[in-house]
Design a protein around this motif. Structure first.
Motif, short mmCIF file in Angstrom:
data_model
loop_
_atom_site.label_atom_id
_atom_site.label_comp_id
_atom_site.label_asym_id
_atom_site.label_seq_id
_atom_site.Cartn_x
_atom_site.Cartn_y
_atom_site.Cartn_z
N GLY B 294 0.83 -1.21 0.00
CA GLY B 294 0.00 0.00 0.00
C GLY B 294 0.86 1.26 0.00
N ILE B 297 2.82 1.62 -3.39
CA ILE B 297 2.07 1.99 -4.59
C ILE B 297 1.72 3.47 -4.55
N VAL B 298 1.43 3.98 -3.35
CA VAL B 298 1.15 5.41 -3.25
C VAL B 298 2.41 6.22 -3.60
N ILE B 301 3.07 5.95 -7.37
CA ILE B 301 2.13 6.75 -8.16
C ILE B 301 2.48 8.23 -8.08
N LEU B 302 2.88 8.66 -6.90
CA LEU B 302 3.17 10.08 -6.74
C LEU B 302 4.51 10.48 -7.35
N PHE C 32 -17.51 9.10 -7.19
CA PHE C 32 -17.36 8.96 -8.63
C PHE C 32 -18.07 10.07 -9.38
N ILE C 38 -13.11 5.94 -9.27
CA ILE C 38 -13.66 4.86 -8.44
C ILE C 38 -12.75 4.68 -7.24
N PHE C 40 -11.19 2.60 -4.97
CA PHE C 40 -10.98 1.17 -4.79
C PHE C 40 -10.74 0.77 -3.35
N VAL C 86 -2.65 13.10 -0.56
CA VAL C 86 -2.31 12.18 -1.66
C VAL C 86 -3.06 12.50 -2.94
N LYS C 89 -2.69 15.62 -5.28
CA LYS C 89 -1.49 15.74 -6.09
C LYS C 89 -1.68 15.03 -7.43
N LEU C 90 -2.76 14.27 -7.54
CA LEU C 90 -2.94 13.50 -8.76
C LEU C 90 -4.04 14.07 -9.62
N GLN C 95 -7.10 8.86 -14.65
CA GLN C 95 -8.01 8.21 -13.72
C GLN C 95 -7.36 7.01 -13.07
N GLN C 96 -6.62 6.26 -13.87
CA GLN C 96 -6.05 5.01 -13.38
C GLN C 96 -5.09 5.26 -12.21
N SER C 97 -4.29 6.32 -12.33
CA SER C 97 -3.33 6.61 -11.26
C SER C 97 -4.05 6.90 -9.97
N GLN C 99 -6.97 5.99 -9.10
CA GLN C 99 -7.61 4.79 -8.58
C GLN C 99 -6.61 3.87 -7.91
N LEU C 100 -5.42 3.77 -8.49
CA LEU C 100 -4.39 2.98 -7.83
C LEU C 100 -4.04 3.58 -6.48
N ALA C 101 -4.02 4.91 -6.41
CA ALA C 101 -3.72 5.55 -5.13
C ALA C 101 -4.79 5.22 -4.10
N LEU C 103 -6.55 2.57 -4.04
CA LEU C 103 -6.30 1.17 -3.69
C LEU C 103 -5.20 1.11 -2.63
N GLY C 104 -4.15 1.89 -2.86
CA GLY C 104 -3.04 1.92 -1.91
C GLY C 104 -3.44 2.40 -0.53
N LEU C 242 -23.23 4.66 -11.88
CA LEU C 242 -22.15 5.33 -11.17
C LEU C 242 -22.38 6.83 -11.18
#
Lengths: 244, 328, 308
Positions: B294, B297-298, B301-302, C32, C38, C40, C86, C89-90, C95-97, C99-101, C103-104, C242
């Motif tokens: 976790g 990945i953050v 990504i950043l 959303f 999304i 995650f 977090v 900054k994105l 979108q994918q980035s 969403q990964l964040a 998830l993280g 959604l």
């Protein structure tokens, strides 16, 4: 110069989007080695018709045949294998890949081995004058070279019919002259060409046959000379021809 | 991704296969140097191999699957069940698992590839969960929650020893790495790259995007199943939750992304990077080993959006082509 | 006749559960709808709520229906902070980035909870957990679990509150403007970054609140349920569309009923033997989810989704 049996025939193609009829029963015949120019004011439906013939927009009705084979419902990605290739008005190179790799995608159609595809792609690059830039990434090319790459990618598919979407507009005069001559040479090799172009001079110089569209319909058809003196065509352009 | 011919002046003379040989050679030395940490080595390599397999889909087609755990499970269960019921050699059982996984992936992709981006990811979670529930509930086939174990009747004895297992897993990694190299220089690889960048543009050049992606998915699934079979051999006993939880899918995907998706070695590097921290959590704190995933990945990504290897490759490219548009 | 009474009871149970599902889903739909992302990690926030309520009860002796009053604001703060630190900054990334964040961050939260509470499920005992009211319809007796009913009421209150804010306040107007057109909203003087943080905070609050309410209902707090809750959230929001809040409510109710009916009615069908029952409970919802994704991805109320 041209043999008589048409290689591409479009019959009464109609394209509707929701309630709007963008193309209303337009027909076209193309013979090998012939250049057909497609003109018309903005919004006439030329690009839509173009896209309908090349499989990128579904037809509401009408038929398209290529070498006698009905391709009205063939998905776009199968058309190159059947001998049809197109360029895009706004070039679509794969930015992250090199010039050579871009053309290789096309040459892979007829050459499954990477080595063969590379060789064939290099030949095409020579023809379009990009051999010296083969390892450069496309994001770094200027407009003239992007255009030549776009044409090169279509050529590498070894097509019998080539659709060119505004490949001349936007180039400076020497580049334009080069491209015009190049297209002329292409047609001499027996490739049938359909070109959309809004520079009248170019269309008139190159085309064997011109189709003029307006408001989704074909309003005139004939030789370049016939078209320039056609009243309907002049009216459609509202009083003048585009001269870039 | 970089072009077929190694570009940078520094690496111009180094053939990619030499690099591969070097990497595999170094990894082959591990049992000699770190002989008492075989479990750690095996699980790290195995996860790396699974991440590499995931990347054949995720990195090459851009379709992010969070359901690969199901394919791991298919590999493990197929091999085990065939060994047990038909006394089929684990070698053939593994192959059977790979074929089954490829078929499942083909059907799965055919149904869901039409979904854009995140919708595909959501659907992959759902499909994998359904598969897990089936495995959990159909006890007549899979022994349900009790799981399965491999006995000496199923596998030849030597396969239970750590060192041979390590080399089998190394072979697995070698195969997937080798395939990654092949892909880079092959028609399929070129097509996938084109599809990933501009699907419609690729179609205009005769590429069938759906078919290319399905092939990639099937191959990714087959390799993942291979990893699953090896995993089963390594653990010797397992239950549905060992392989089939969404957490496993997430783990595999994150390893690939952290290491650098779309690069040949990235996913493997991801596993190496995460190996020690997550082992620490696992052995010292008994749980929460995904905490590092976790956090990383953050962070990635950043600050390293292309992953570790992706950022390295990008950096090397910029060093060697300083005057190009966008690099200054 | 048995099928009918079972069916009706099932529907009632399903609606009550669905109410809580709706609360889980509304948060996701809100996020959303405004941020086009999304979350995650949504299920992890539900778990956080469950454990928060559990901790309040076991260590401080506070009943969940009371602790929700201070857990909710804390959750809001957490969500707001996560966005500030977090996600904001994105905002330029794809979108994918983002969403990964999410998830993280979800992984971080659930794993920190694991460290603190361990993997064993914690049970929660509340005497009133299984009290029911009885309703009589003709000869049928239907039972309504009180706790679930209260939870649904609270859900309704929260959603009503949310609706009020969205449609009757300046803040709500700013949120809706940002959702429709970020640039346009900026040009009108809206601080869209702050709006995003507010929205994310609210979404997280709803998820956490759902978790708090779920503790007395489920009577256990389990960390492994995070993916289950995230999946429920996905199903609910996709069913309803959604980004649509009324859709999420409807989606939650539908999911609850589908699961309930599937679990209780299917075993009564002779042809299926005793094969499909509550063992496949989660699968029924997942199947509906897949069907909706494949054939009507925009859900009941969403706008059309681009398909390949």
């Amino acid at each position: 110069m041209t043999s008589t049996a048409p290689i591409l025939e479009a019959e009464s193609v109609v394209v509707k989007f929701g309630g709007v009829t963008a193309v209303n029963g337009v027909s076209l015949k193309l013979r090998p080695g012939e250049i057909v120019g497609l003109i018309g004011p903005n919004g006439a439906g030329k690009t839509t018709f173009f896209n309908a013939l090349t499989g990128f927009v579904p037809k509401s009705s009408g038929t398209v045949t290529l070498s006698g084979r009905n391709i009205s419902n063939t998905p776009a990605f199968e058309l190159p294998r059947l001998g049809m290739a197109r360029t895009f008005q706004v070039e679509r190179p794969f930015e992250d890949m090199t010039v050579l790799e871009n053309v290789m995608i096309s040459s892979f159609l007829h050459h499954s081995q990477t080595r063969e595809a590379k060789r064939a792609a290099l030949e095409v690059l020579e023809r379009v004058g990009l051999a010296d830039r083969k390892n450069q990434k496309c994001s770094e090319l200027n407009l003239a070279r992007r255009r030549r790459l776009e044409v090169g990618k279509a050529l590498a598919l070894s097509p019998k019919v080539l659709f060119l979407d505004e490949v001349i507009a936007g180039l400076n005069p020497p580049a334009q002259a080069e491209m015009i001559e190049f297209i002329r040479q292409l047609s001499k090799t027996g490739i049938g060409i359909v070109m959309v172009e809004h520079i009248m001079k170019v269309i008139m110089t190159l085309s064997d046959h011109v189709i003029c569209m307006a408001f989704g319909e074909k309003i005139a058809e004939g030789t370049p000379i016939e078209i320039t003196s056609n009243q309907a065509v002049i009216d459609a352009y509202l009083g003048g021809t585009d001269d870039d | 991704m970089t072009s077929p011919v190694p570009k940078t002046k520094f690496f111009a003379r180094v053939h990619p296969l030499m690099v591969l040989g070097l990497v595999l050679g170094l990894l082959a030395l591990y049992p000699i140097v770190f002989g008492s940490f075989m479990n750690f080595g095996i699980s790290t390599l195995l996860l790396g191999g699974l991440a590499l397999s995931w990347d054949i889909l995720g990195g090459w087609t851009g379709q992010n699957s969070l359901g690969h755990a199901a394919l791991v499970g298919i590999g493990a269960y197929t091999m085990t069940l065939l060994a047990e019921s038909l006394h089929l050699s684990p070698f053939f059982g593994t192959i059977a698992g790979m074929i089954l996984a490829a078929l499942v992936a083909w059907a799965w992709g055919s149904l869901t590839f039409r979904l854009r981006g995140s919708y595909f990811t959501l659907s992959s979670i759902a499909v994998a969960e359904i598969i897990r529930l089936i495995v959990l509930n159909e006890s007549w086939l899979t022994n349900g929650a009790e799981g399965k174990s491999l006995s000496t009747f199923d596998l030849p004895n030597f396969l239970y020893e750590r060192k041979p297992e390590y080399f089998m897993v190394l072979a697995f990694v070698a195969i997937v790495l080798g395939f990654g190299h092949y892909l880079k220089y092959s028609k399929l690889g070129f097509y996938l790259k084109a599809v990933r960048e501009d699907e419609e543009g690729a179609m205009a050049l005769g590429v069938n995007p759906a078919r290319a992606k399905l092939i990639a998915f099937a191959i990714s699934a087959a390799f993942t199943a291979l990893g699953g079979s090896l995993y089963a051999m390594y653990l010797q006993a397992f239950e549905p939750d060992t392989f089939l939880l969404t957490a496993t899918s997430i783990q595999i995907a994150l390893l690939a992304i952290i290491g650098g998706r779309g690069t040949i070695y990235g996913p493997l590097v991801g596993s190496f990077v995460l190996a020690i921290p997550s082992e620490f959590f696992r052995s010292q704190l008994q749980e929460a080993n995904l905490l590092v995933y976790g956090i990383l990945i953050v962070v990635v990504i950043l600050y390293l959006p292309k992953g570790v290897m992706g950022t390295l490759e990008h950096w090397f490219y910029k060093k060697n082509h300083p005057l190009e548009k966008g690099n200054l | 006749m048995e099928i009918v009474s079972q069916g009706l009871q099932s529907i009632i149970d399903g609606l009550l559960t669905g109410g809580v599902y709706a609360m889980i889903g509304v948060g996701l739909s809100l996020i959303f709808g405004v941020m086009k992302v999304i979350n995650f990690g949504h299920g992890e926030f539900v778990i956080l709520g469950m454990y928060g309520a559990f901790f309040s009860f076991s260590a401080l002796g506070i009943d969940p229906f009371v602790s929700i009053l201070f857990i909710a604001p804390l959750a809001y703060g957490l969500g707001f902070l996560i966005h500030r630190l977090v996600l904001s900054k994105l905002l330029g990334a794809n979108q994918q980035s983002t969403q990964l964040a999410t998830l993280g961050t979800g992984l971080i939260i659930s794993n920190l909870l694991l460290l603190k509470f361990g993997a064993q499920p914690q049970s929660f005992y509340n005497e009133s957990s299984s009290n029911t009211w009885s309703m009589h319809l003709g000869t049928l007796e239907l039972r309504i679990t009180i706790i679930r009913f209260v939870a649904v009421l609270l859900t309704a209150v929260l959603i009503f509150g949310l609706n009020y804010v969205l449609y009757r306040t300046e803040l709500g107007r700013a949120i809706r403007a940002t959702a429709q057109n970020r640039l346009g909203a900026e040009l009108q003087g809206v601080d869209t970054r702050k709006i995003y943080a507010v929205v994310f905070g609210t979404g997280v609050t709803l998820a956490v609140a759902a978790g708090v309410l779920l503790l007395p209902i489920l009577s256990t707090a389990t960390l492994t349920m995070n993916t289950t809750f995230t999946n429920k959230a996905f199903i609910v929001t996709v069913l309803g569309g959604l980004g649509s809040i009324p859709g999420a409510i409807l989606g939650g109710l539908i999911l609850g009923v589908v699961e309930s009916l599937g679990s209780s009615i299917l075993p009564l069908i002779p042809a299926l033997g005793n094969h499909f029952g509550s063992n496949y409970r989660d699968a029924y919802g997942l199947l509906i989810f897949l069907l909706v994704l494949l054939f009507k991805p925009e859900g009941l109320f969403g706008r059309t989704v681009k398909r390949v």
